[in-house]
Motif scaffolding. Structure first.
Motif, PDB file in Angstrom:
ATOM      1  N   UNK A 154      58.787  -7.703 183.099  1.00  0.00           N
ATOM      2  CA  UNK A 154      59.531  -8.772 182.421  1.00  0.00           C
ATOM      3  C   UNK A 154      60.856  -9.068 183.125  1.00  0.00           C
ATOM      4  N   UNK A 155      61.505  -8.039 183.612  1.00  0.00           N
ATOM      5  CA  UNK A 155      62.769  -8.235 184.319  1.00  0.00           C
ATOM      6  C   UNK A 155      62.548  -8.987 185.618  1.00  0.00           C
ATOM      7  N   UNK A 156      61.549  -8.574 186.372  1.00  0.00           N
ATOM      8  CA  UNK A 156      61.237  -9.257 187.635  1.00  0.00           C
ATOM      9  C   UNK A 156      60.825 -10.702 187.373  1.00  0.00           C
ATOM     10  N   UNK A 157      60.046 -10.918 186.348  1.00  0.00           N
ATOM     11  CA  UNK A 157      59.623 -12.277 185.991  1.00  0.00           C
ATOM     12  C   UNK A 157      60.833 -13.140 185.632  1.00  0.00           C
ATOM     13  N   UNK A 158      61.746 -12.591 184.850  1.00  0.00           N
ATOM     14  CA  UNK A 158      62.957 -13.320 184.452  1.00  0.00           C
ATOM     15  C   UNK A 158      63.807 -13.671 185.672  1.00  0.00           C
ATOM     16  N   UNK A 159      63.988 -12.708 186.560  1.00  0.00           N
ATOM     17  CA  UNK A 159      64.782 -12.943 187.778  1.00  0.00           C
ATOM     18  C   UNK A 159      64.154 -14.057 188.604  1.00  0.00           C
ATOM     19  N   UNK A 160      62.850 -13.977 188.812  1.00  0.00           N
ATOM     20  CA  UNK A 160      62.166 -14.990 189.632  1.00  0.00           C
ATOM     21  C   UNK A 160      62.197 -16.372 188.987  1.00  0.00           C
ATOM     22  N   UNK A 161      62.027 -16.431 187.677  1.00  0.00           N
ATOM     23  CA  UNK A 161      62.062 -17.725 186.994  1.00  0.00           C
ATOM     24  C   UNK A 161      63.442 -18.363 187.087  1.00  0.00           C
ATOM     25  N   UNK A 162      64.477 -17.555 186.871  1.00  0.00           N
ATOM     26  CA  UNK A 162      65.831 -18.103 186.955  1.00  0.00           C
ATOM     27  C   UNK A 162      66.167 -18.510 188.395  1.00  0.00           C
ATOM     28  N   UNK A 163      65.688 -17.729 189.340  1.00  0.00           N
ATOM     29  CA  UNK A 163      65.920 -18.066 190.743  1.00  0.00           C
ATOM     30  C   UNK A 163      65.236 -19.395 191.093  1.00  0.00           C
ATOM     31  N   UNK A 164      63.994 -19.544 190.672  1.00  0.00           N
ATOM     32  CA  UNK A 164      63.269 -20.793 190.936  1.00  0.00           C
ATOM     33  C   UNK A 164      63.957 -21.980 190.266  1.00  0.00           C
ATOM     34  N   UNK A 165      64.466 -21.777 189.068  1.00  0.00           N
ATOM     35  CA  UNK A 165      65.171 -22.827 188.353  1.00  0.00           C
ATOM     36  C   UNK A 165      66.404 -23.287 189.128  1.00  0.00           C
ATOM     37  N   UNK A 166      67.077 -22.355 189.786  1.00  0.00           N
ATOM     38  CA  UNK A 166      68.306 -22.656 190.513  1.00  0.00           C
ATOM     39  C   UNK A 166      68.099 -22.899 192.003  1.00  0.00           C
ATOM     40  N   UNK A 167      66.873 -22.876 192.475  1.00  0.00           N
ATOM     41  CA  UNK A 167      66.633 -22.958 193.919  1.00  0.00           C
ATOM     42  C   UNK A 167      67.087 -24.278 194.539  1.00  0.00           C
ATOM     43  N   UNK A 168      67.190 -25.331 193.765  1.00  0.00           N
ATOM     44  CA  UNK A 168      67.657 -26.612 194.320  1.00  0.00           C
ATOM     45  C   UNK A 168      69.133 -26.549 194.714  1.00  0.00           C
ATOM     46  N   UNK A 169      69.845 -25.552 194.239  1.00  0.00           N
ATOM     47  CA  UNK A 169      71.275 -25.435 194.551  1.00  0.00           C
ATOM     48  C   UNK A 169      71.521 -25.104 196.014  1.00  0.00           C
ATOM     49  N   UNK A 170      70.472 -24.668 196.711  1.00  0.00           N
ATOM     50  CA  UNK A 170      70.638 -24.345 198.121  1.00  0.00           C
ATOM     51  C   UNK A 170      71.057 -25.559 198.946  1.00  0.00           C
ATOM     52  N   UNK A 171      70.825 -26.758 198.418  1.00  0.00           N
ATOM     53  CA  UNK A 171      71.246 -27.973 199.113  1.00  0.00           C
ATOM     54  C   UNK A 171      72.755 -28.049 199.262  1.00  0.00           C
ATOM     55  N   UNK A 172      73.486 -27.428 198.355  1.00  0.00           N
ATOM     56  CA  UNK A 172      74.935 -27.543 198.331  1.00  0.00           C
ATOM     57  C   UNK A 172      75.650 -26.303 198.866  1.00  0.00           C
ATOM     58  N   UNK A 173      74.900 -25.247 199.133  1.00  0.00           N
ATOM     59  CA  UNK A 173      75.486 -24.001 199.607  1.00  0.00           C
ATOM     60  C   UNK A 173      75.307 -23.879 201.114  1.00  0.00           C
ATOM     61  N   UNK A 174      76.148 -23.073 201.709  1.00  0.00           N
ATOM     62  CA  UNK A 174      75.991 -22.773 203.124  1.00  0.00           C
ATOM     63  C   UNK A 174      74.753 -21.920 203.336  1.00  0.00           C
TER      64      UNK A 174
END
Length: 170
Positions: A86-106
């Protein structure tokens, strides 16, 4: 044959109208240029707001995946392997949700975030592999925290890198 005097009113009207048309053209051209500059400024402002929001979201993500915050999630009655799943699933889901932010980061900051996420998941699995079968969930959580504290605090280092990068960008 028409005389020149018949065309005189038209010539006079043309002589008066040309300066007005030139002024009107200049006014419209200036207005369009100002509007274009305004759009560019709004775009730059919007982009900088998006960058700031991306840094905030990814910092929040990193804070959420710190083991001290992860151990507070989920029911205490879970088996260790269920907690890890459940912890790994939560981490991966939140990461996928925020993955579009890489456009604005170095590129380096994004890689540090990915590495931090993978390191936490790896820490979960390595901690589980090193345990005996008699350990309960609370003991596992304690061992997980100790293992994280005894290792490199890569999440805090990544957050600090994000702070430095946003100061450079801003």
């Amino acid at each position: 044959m028409a005389s020149l005097s018949e065309y005189l009113p038209y010539a006079f009207a043309l002589i008066i109208a040309i300066p007005f048309l030139v002024l009107l053209r200049q006014f419209v051209h200036s207005y369009i240029n100002l509007k274009n500059q305004e759009l560019k400024l709004l775009s730059v402002k919007s982009n900088s707001e998006n960058k700031a929001q991306a840094y905030e979201r990814m910092t929040l993500f990193l804070e959420r995946i710190k083991p001290s915050n992860l151990i507070q999630k989920f029911d205490k009655g879970l088996a260790i392997h269920e907690f890890i799943f459940l912890t790994e699933k939560t981490i991966n889901e939140e990461f996928e949700y925020n993955s579009s932010q890489q456009l604005y980061l170095g590129k380096n900051s994004w890689q540090n975030i990915v590495d931090s996420k993978l390191a936490i998941i790896d820490l979960l699995h390595k901690t589980y592999e090193g345990l005996s079968n008699e350990v309960n969930l609370e003991e596992f959580k304690t061992i997980l925290l100790v293992n994280y504290m005894n290792g490199n605090d890569y999440i805090s280092a990544t957050i600090e890198d994000l702070r430095r990068e946003i100061l450079i960008v801003a």
